[in-house]
Design an enzyme around this catalytic site. Structure first.
Site, PDB file in Angstrom:
ATOM      1  N   ASP A  54       0.930  -1.258   0.023  1.00 16.18           N
ATOM      2  CA  ASP A  54       0.072   0.046   0.085  1.00 16.18           C
ATOM      3  C   ASP A  54       0.905   1.220  -0.052  1.00 16.18           C
ATOM      4  OD1 ASP A  54       1.033  -0.429   2.629  1.00 16.18           O
ATOM      5  OD2 ASP A  54      -1.284  -0.044   3.500  1.00 16.18           O
ATOM      6  N   SER A  55       2.125   0.922  -0.086  1.00 11.45           N
ATOM      7  CA  SER A  55       3.063   2.153  -0.188  1.00 11.45           C
ATOM      8  C   SER A  55       3.047   2.676  -1.589  1.00 11.45           C
ATOM      9  CB  SER A  55       4.530   1.649   0.005  1.00 11.45           C
ATOM     10  OG  SER A  55       5.017   0.551  -0.868  1.00 11.45           O
ATOM     11  N   ASP A 107      -1.149  -6.090  -0.150  1.00 13.67           N
ATOM     12  CA  ASP A 107      -1.141  -5.518   1.136  1.00 13.67           C
ATOM     13  C   ASP A 107      -2.850  -5.583   1.111  1.00 13.67           C
ATOM     14  OD1 ASP A 107       0.659  -4.957   3.115  1.00 13.67           O
ATOM     15  OD2 ASP A 107       1.275  -2.912   1.859  1.00 13.67           O
ATOM     16  N   LYS A 160      -1.559  -9.569   3.105  1.00 15.81           N
ATOM     17  CA  LYS A 160      -0.822  -9.108   4.270  1.00 15.81           C
ATOM     18  C   LYS A 160      -1.497  -8.135   5.028  1.00 15.81           C
ATOM     19  CE  LYS A 160       2.941  -5.984   4.057  1.00 15.81           C
ATOM     20  NZ  LYS A 160       2.640  -4.928   4.966  1.00 15.81           N
ATOM     21  N   GLU A 215      -1.407  -5.917   8.748  1.00 19.55           N
ATOM     22  CA  GLU A 215      -0.583  -5.275   9.951  1.00 19.55           C
ATOM     23  C   GLU A 215      -1.293  -5.606  11.220  1.00 19.55           C
ATOM     24  OE1 GLU A 215      -0.068  -1.037   9.408  1.00 19.55           O
ATOM     25  OE2 GLU A 215       0.892  -1.581   7.400  1.00 19.55           O
ATOM     26  N   GLU A 227       9.035  -4.469  10.686  1.00 18.46           N
ATOM     27  CA  GLU A 227       9.519  -3.110  10.231  1.00 18.46           C
ATOM     28  C   GLU A 227       9.959  -2.161  11.421  1.00 18.46           C
ATOM     29  OE1 GLU A 227       7.743   0.565   7.574  1.00 18.46           O
ATOM     30  OE2 GLU A 227       6.756  -1.181   7.422  1.00 18.46           O
TER      31      GLU A 227
END
Length: 262
Positions: free
Chosen positions: A43-44, A82, A111, A113, A180
Site C-alpha cells: 500500500d506504499s 497488502d 498481508k 498489519e 519493520e
C-alpha cells in the site's frame, strides 16, 4: 527461476535469505521478478505512485488493480497483496476483502498489519483458505494513532511484546512475517523465536530476508529517504537526465533523425 510456493518459502528459514521487493505495475514487476523471491504489492504505492503523504487512503479497488498488473508482469513470481487500512477491522470484513483479492487476482497471499491483537483475524483468514503474511513492529497504517513513525524494540518490554506478537501471528497460521522499524538485535530475537521466515525492513540483518520499496531502492522517490534504505541506483537523476536530453533533441530538431522515421 521457478515460482516459490508457501512450502518452499518456509523451507528457506535458516537456509538462505529471501528477497522481497515491492512492485505496483507490470513493467517493474517484469524487471524485478528475475531477482525477487516475492513481490509485494504494498500500500506504499499510495505514496510513491499516488503522490499521497501516507498509505491510509489506499482502497481495495486500487490494490486489486495494481495486483492484477503485477501478476501479469511476473506470472512466475510469488505475489503478496497488502490489505489497506480499514479493510480488515473485523473478521467478516477481512474475509470479504481477502476473498475479493483471491477472486479478482492471481495473488498468492495477503498481508495485514498487527500483532497478537490481530491474531484472530489471521486465524479466521487462514481457516478459510487465505494465505496470510503478518506485519509487526512499526505499522504504517497506525502512525496517526501512535503519533508518528516510531522505531520499536527500544525497551525489554517492547522486545518481549514483539516476540509475543510474532508467535501469536505464527500460531494463527501466517506462513511468513514482515518486521519493520525494529532495533536490529530485537528483530534477530524475534526471528529466532518463530519457525516461519521473518522478513525485515529497517530491522537489521539477523532476520530471514529483506524487503524494500522498489522506488526507494532505485533512488526514484525523492521526497524522503528512510535511514534504512540503501539506494542501489540514482534513478531520479538518470530519468531526469534522459528526459532533458530528449527535450533538447526535440527542441533543436535532432530527434527524430533518419534512423527513427519511416
Amino acid at each position: 527461476m521457478k515460482k516459490l510456493t508457501i512450502g518452499s518459502i518456509q523451507k528457506c528459514k535458516g537456509v538462505r535469505k529471501l528477497v522481497m521487493i515491492t512492485a505496483y505495475d507490470a513493467l517493474f514487476a517484469r524487471l524485478l521478478s528475475e531477482s525477487s523471491d516475492i513481490l509485494l504489492v504494498g500500500d506504499s504505492l499510495n505514496m510513491s505512485f499516488g503522490g499521497n503523504s501516507d498509505t491510509l487512503s489506499s482502497t481495495m479497488d486500487q490494490m486489486i488493480y495494481h495486483t492484477q498488473a503485477v501478476c501479469k508482469g511476473a506470472p512466475e513470481t510469488f505475489v503478496i497483496t497488502d490489505m489497506p487500512f480499514g479493510t480488515y477491522c473485523d473478521e467478516k470484513t477481512a474475509l470479504e476483502n481477502a476473498i475479493r483479492v483471491y477472486r479478482e487476482t492471481p495473488s498468492d497471499a495477503v498481508k495485514i498489519e498487527g500483532g497478537a491483537d490481530k491474531a484472530h483475524l489471521v486465524r479466521h483468514l487462514t481457516s478459510n483458505g487465505i494465505a496470510v503474511c503478518g506485519h509487526i513492529g512499526l505499522l504504517p497504517q497506525a502512525f496517526r494513532a501512535e503519533g508518528g513513525y516510531k522505531v520499536k524494540g527500544k525497551t525489554e518490554h517492547e522486545a518481549l511484546q514483539l516476540i509475543s506478537d510474532a508467535q501469536a501471528i505464527q500460531e494463527a497460521g501466517a506462513f511468513i512475517l514482515v518486521i519493520e522499524g525494529v532495533k536490529a538485535d530485537v528483530a534477530t530475537r524475534v526471528a529466532q523465536s518463530v519457525s516461519i521466515p521473518v522478513i525485515g525492513i529497517g530491522a537489521g540483518n539477523g532476520v530471514d530476508g529483506q524487503v524494500l520499496v522498489f522506488s526507494d531502492m532505485l533512488g526514484l522517490y525523492e521526497p524522503f529517504v528512510p535511514k534504512f534504505v540503501k539506494q542501489y541506483l540514482n534513478g531520479a537523476a538518470i530519468v531526469k537526465e534522459a528526459a532533458k536530453t530528449y527535450a533538447d533533441e526535440v527542441e533543436n530538431g535532432e530527434f527524430p533523425n533518419e534512423n527513427y522515421i519511416y
